[in-house]
Design a protein around this motif. Structure first.
Motif, mmCIF file in Angstrom:
data_model
loop_
_atom_site.group_PDB
_atom_site.id
_atom_site.type_symbol
_atom_site.label_atom_id
_atom_site.label_comp_id
_atom_site.label_asym_id
_atom_site.label_seq_id
_atom_site.Cartn_x
_atom_site.Cartn_y
_atom_site.Cartn_z
ATOM 1 N N PRO A 44 -6.077 5.842 11.655
ATOM 2 C CA PRO A 44 -4.908 5.091 11.171
ATOM 3 C C PRO A 44 -4.688 3.771 11.900
ATOM 4 O O PRO A 44 -4.266 2.790 11.293
ATOM 5 C CB PRO A 44 -3.741 6.034 11.433
ATOM 6 N N GLU A 55 -1.202 6.461 1.425
ATOM 7 C CA GLU A 55 -1.301 7.901 1.616
ATOM 8 C C GLU A 55 -2.758 8.354 1.522
ATOM 9 O O GLU A 55 -3.231 9.147 2.324
ATOM 10 C CB GLU A 55 -0.483 8.574 0.521
ATOM 11 N N ILE A 56 -3.450 7.799 0.518
ATOM 12 C CA ILE A 56 -4.849 8.160 0.322
ATOM 13 C C ILE A 56 -5.675 7.752 1.541
ATOM 14 O O ILE A 56 -6.529 8.490 2.003
ATOM 15 C CB ILE A 56 -5.404 7.434 -0.931
ATOM 16 N N LEU A 57 -5.376 6.557 2.071
ATOM 17 C CA LEU A 57 -6.133 6.101 3.240
ATOM 18 C C LEU A 57 -5.826 6.969 4.458
ATOM 19 O O LEU A 57 -6.685 7.225 5.283
ATOM 20 C CB LEU A 57 -5.805 4.633 3.543
ATOM 21 N N LEU A 58 -4.561 7.429 4.535
ATOM 22 C CA LEU A 58 -4.187 8.226 5.701
ATOM 23 C C LEU A 58 -4.815 9.617 5.681
ATOM 24 O O LEU A 58 -5.113 10.171 6.733
ATOM 25 C CB LEU A 58 -2.659 8.336 5.802
ATOM 26 N N VAL A 59 -5.016 10.188 4.478
ATOM 27 C CA VAL A 59 -5.688 11.499 4.454
ATOM 28 C C VAL A 59 -7.197 11.356 4.578
ATOM 29 O O VAL A 59 -7.898 12.348 4.696
ATOM 30 C CB VAL A 59 -5.425 12.338 3.180
ATOM 31 N N SER A 60 -7.679 10.128 4.532
ATOM 32 C CA SER A 60 -9.122 9.930 4.686
ATOM 33 C C SER A 60 -9.461 9.954 6.176
ATOM 34 O O SER A 60 -8.572 9.849 7.007
ATOM 35 C CB SER A 60 -9.533 8.607 4.070
ATOM 36 N N PRO A 61 -10.747 10.077 6.503
ATOM 37 C CA PRO A 61 -11.121 10.162 7.921
ATOM 38 C C PRO A 61 -10.923 8.860 8.692
ATOM 39 O O PRO A 61 -11.153 8.827 9.884
ATOM 40 C CB PRO A 61 -12.611 10.520 7.889
ATOM 41 N N VAL A 62 -10.485 7.795 8.025
ATOM 42 C CA VAL A 62 -10.304 6.520 8.724
ATOM 43 C C VAL A 62 -9.217 6.659 9.786
ATOM 44 O O VAL A 62 -8.169 7.223 9.535
ATOM 45 C CB VAL A 62 -9.887 5.417 7.719
ATOM 46 N N GLU A 84 0.831 -1.209 0.000
ATOM 47 C CA GLU A 84 0.000 0.000 0.000
ATOM 48 C C GLU A 84 0.865 1.259 0.000
ATOM 49 O O GLU A 84 0.522 2.258 -0.604
ATOM 50 C CB GLU A 84 -0.923 0.003 1.217
ATOM 51 N N LYS A 85 1.992 1.159 0.719
ATOM 52 C CA LYS A 85 2.914 2.294 0.730
ATOM 53 C C LYS A 85 3.458 2.514 -0.673
ATOM 54 O O LYS A 85 3.515 3.629 -1.175
ATOM 55 C CB LYS A 85 4.105 1.990 1.642
ATOM 56 N N TYR A 99 2.290 1.566 -3.632
ATOM 57 C CA TYR A 99 1.325 1.987 -4.637
ATOM 58 C C TYR A 99 0.756 3.373 -4.367
ATOM 59 O O TYR A 99 0.093 3.939 -5.210
ATOM 60 C CB TYR A 99 0.161 0.977 -4.715
ATOM 61 N N GLY A 100 0.985 3.899 -3.174
ATOM 62 C CA GLY A 100 0.453 5.220 -2.867
ATOM 63 C C GLY A 100 -0.943 5.181 -2.287
ATOM 64 O O GLY A 100 -1.505 6.222 -1.963
ATOM 65 N N THR A 101 -1.515 3.982 -2.155
ATOM 66 C CA THR A 101 -2.876 3.921 -1.611
ATOM 67 C C THR A 101 -2.870 4.183 -0.099
ATOM 68 O O THR A 101 -3.852 4.665 0.446
ATOM 69 C CB THR A 101 -3.519 2.553 -1.884
#
Lengths: 354, 247
Positions: free
Chosen positions: A200, A191-198, A184-185, A187-189
């Motif tokens: 960490p 980062e997307i998950l980390l900026v989401s409200p989920v 995930e690191k 592929y960049g996904t």
């Protein structure tokens, strides 16, 4: 190539480490094995044989027991592998009947070690018998009767099944977690998950949970196959076996998490979990080379591998049929390691976020 | 003038002795397309990470969509969209699965999700590709899809980190059309780029050099100020002053 330190290290470091390891540390020869003696006879003959045992470099007499019922409890503690029992009237029988018996009891949950130790012990007794012949012309005979505790048939499967179990759970759990998170690191996904409200931490937990279930399925399959096809018993509590296996899987998963926090690419993650773990786990867990025979430094090193403790646990529960009171130490160590791995991972993870 | 949605005041980030972002102060209004330019290593990514709530500033203040970057990052994250230079959808999921995953993460309910999905698929002309793996789409389509997914939850601001890297000029133009559409819907666009023609498309542009904002105005005014023919010239003039080497 001179600038590529890693390659250099592998090229020149690996042969040195391997020759030292296999030359010194990993031998099937057994020295200083701890034994217990139970002497009901306490006469000159038994004492002479006991002296022979303590003079022999292969054995160290840990203690003399008053009762043979204590033998099993010394085996349970784990470090004693062999017990020698002299029956009452040993010397008398030898003098008057010209023959006597010694019983050798081995902890055969590790069949190789048990075999070797029993052979050593029998040799010592036979040697003594020979010295008796030399002095007198009477045919003295000392019979040895050996008992293989926990594994009377000396089945190899009993030794390697727990080993394979440890190896597979360790490798799969560690590699799967580290690779899936590092991917995930990469592929960049991530980062997307980390900026989401989920949250960490919730994110990491949800990445790990599927592998917990996968590993549990793996574990169940191995146990089922071992019991049905290979005839390996589950002598202890099945519930305890499963419970602690879940604990060990979590330990391995948190180690994978830790690795995923350190490396940047999937390749590195695979390399570390496969080579960096496979070799130490196979060598230092104890199912191929007995740890007791390694130099002190390596014995200490083996302690930091979670797999060693899980291996001891599995053997205690499956083969020896012990209960929780005998394995609390292993459970405690695994729990401690899990907490440590998780603590470091979360700390590193948080630092990366800041 | 529209409502201010990004407001920074002397925002600074230090890593040890190194000041990655040095006292930057600027405002961005709603619906604005704000170009955030700078050479590699100028501090753009670090600044953007602070604005997204991923990184805590060393000093200074920033209010994003009405929320503070120090202690309201959860609220910030709900109100922004983000798309990075690296392609950022799951390649091994289908188009629809990606939309559903990210819609779910941002808390859209099933009804909203269904409507949004149909709307998005139609807008991008992906009807035939609904159930194809994202990995099989051409890069340009992936980028457009990633952008559409980033604004699926109608964020107040969308942060785009070099969104058009490696994409051909025609697709880039189509991509910018999507950006304009989003801005017209009231979404603020915060975009970093290395393409100076794209800088011309922005309402206002800031140029970062060595962690500081050296210039900030509309592309027209910047060109006048530096008596330059194009944004390219403006950028080169400023970026040459940089002391730092790029990363």
């Amino acid at each position: 190539m001179l600038r590529d330190r890693k390659t250099l290290l592998i090229l020149f470091g690996l042969p040195v480490i391997q020759i030292l390891l296999f030359g010194f540390a990993l031998t099937n020869e057994i020295k200083n094995s701890k034994i217990v003696i139970c002497d009901y006879s306490k006469d000159d003959y038994s004492r002479m044989i006991i002296d022979k045992f303590s003079a022999n470099g292969n054995f160290v007499i840990k203690e003399s027991l008053l009762n043979h019922l204590q033998i099993e409890s010394s085996f349970k503690k784990g470090d004693v592998k062999l017990a020698v029992v002299f029956p009452a009237n040993f010397g008398n029988d030898l003098l008057h009947l010209n023959q006597a018996h010694v019983q050798i009891i081995a902890d055969a949950s590790d069949p190789n070690t048990a075999n070797i130790l029993t052979a050593y012990a029998t040799n010592i007794i036979m040697d003594y018998q020979k010295t008796l012949y030399e002095n007198l012309n009477l045919p003295y005979h000392i019979g040895t009767e050996s008992r293989m505790l926990y594994n009377p048939g000396l089945k190899g499967a009993i030794n390697f099944v727990p080993g394979v179990m440890v190896l597979i759970l360790m490798l799969i759990s560690v590699m799967m977690t580290s690779v899936s998170i590092v991917r995930e690191k990469e592929y960049g996904t991530m980062e997307i998950l980390l900026v989401s409200p989920v949250n960490p931490f919730l994110l990491i937990v949800s990445k790990v949970i599927p592998y917990l279930f996968l590993s549990l399925i793996n574990f169940t399959v191995i146990v089922l196959l071992s019991v049905t096809l290979l005839g390996v018993p589950v002598n202890g509590s099945l519930l305890l076996l499963f419970g602690v296996s879940v604990l060990f899987i979590i330990t391995a998963l948190s180690l994978g998490l830790l690795i995923s926090n350190i490396v940047e690419t999937q390749q590195e993650a695979i390399l570390i979990s496969l080579i960096g773990l496979m070799v130490p786990v196979t060598i230092f867990t104890g199912f191929i080379f007995p740890i007791e025979n390694m130099p002190d430094a390596l014995q200490y090193f083996s302690n930091i591998l979670p797999s060693k403790w899980y291996y001891i646990f599995i053997k205690s529960i499956m083969i020896k049929g012990l209960d929780i009171s005998s394995v609390w130490r292993e459970i405690l160590i695994l729990t401690g390691m899990t907490c440590l791995f998780l603590f470091i991972s979360f700390k590193k993870f948080k630092n990366r976020l800041l | 003038m529209n409502e201010v949605v990004i407001k920074t005041d002397k925002l600074t980030k230090r890593f040890g002795d190194f000041t990655a972002v040095d006292n930057i102060t600027f405002d961005v209004s709603q619906s604005e397309i704000f170009g955030f330019l700078g050479a590699n290593g100028a501090g753009k990514t670090t600044a953007m990470r602070m604005l997204c709530g991923l990184s805590t500033p060393t000093s200074g203040d920033a209010i994003i969509a009405g929320f503070d970057v120090y202690n309201q990052t959860e609220n910030i994250k709900k109100n922004i969209g983000y798309m990075s230079q690296k392609f950022s959808l799951y390649e091994d999921l289908t188009v629809i699965e990606n939309i559903h995953l990210f819609g779910g993460i941002y808390g859209l309910d099933n009804y909203q999700l269904k409507n949004k999905t149909d709307e998005l698929i139609e807008k991008l002309g992906l009807q035939g590709e609904r159930n194809k793996l994202v990995a099989s789409l051409p890069l340009g389509w992936k980028q457009k899809l990633a952008f559409s997914v980033a604004i699926l939850h109608q964020p107040k601001i969308v942060f785009l980190d070099e969104p058009t890297g490696g994409v051909d000029p025609i697709t880039r133009r189509q991509f910018w059309k999507l950006i304009y559409d989003a801005a017209n819907q009231g979404i603020t666009i915060f975009v970093t780029t290395h393409y100076m023609d794209e800088a011309e498309y922005c309402n206002r542009v800031s140029i970062m050099v060595d962690g500081k904002i050296e210039a900030l105005d509309t592309p027209v005014k910047l060109k006048q100020m530096f008596s330059a023919k194009s944004m390219d010239d403006v950028f080169l003039r400023l970026a040459r002053k940089a002391q730092r080497t790029s990363d």
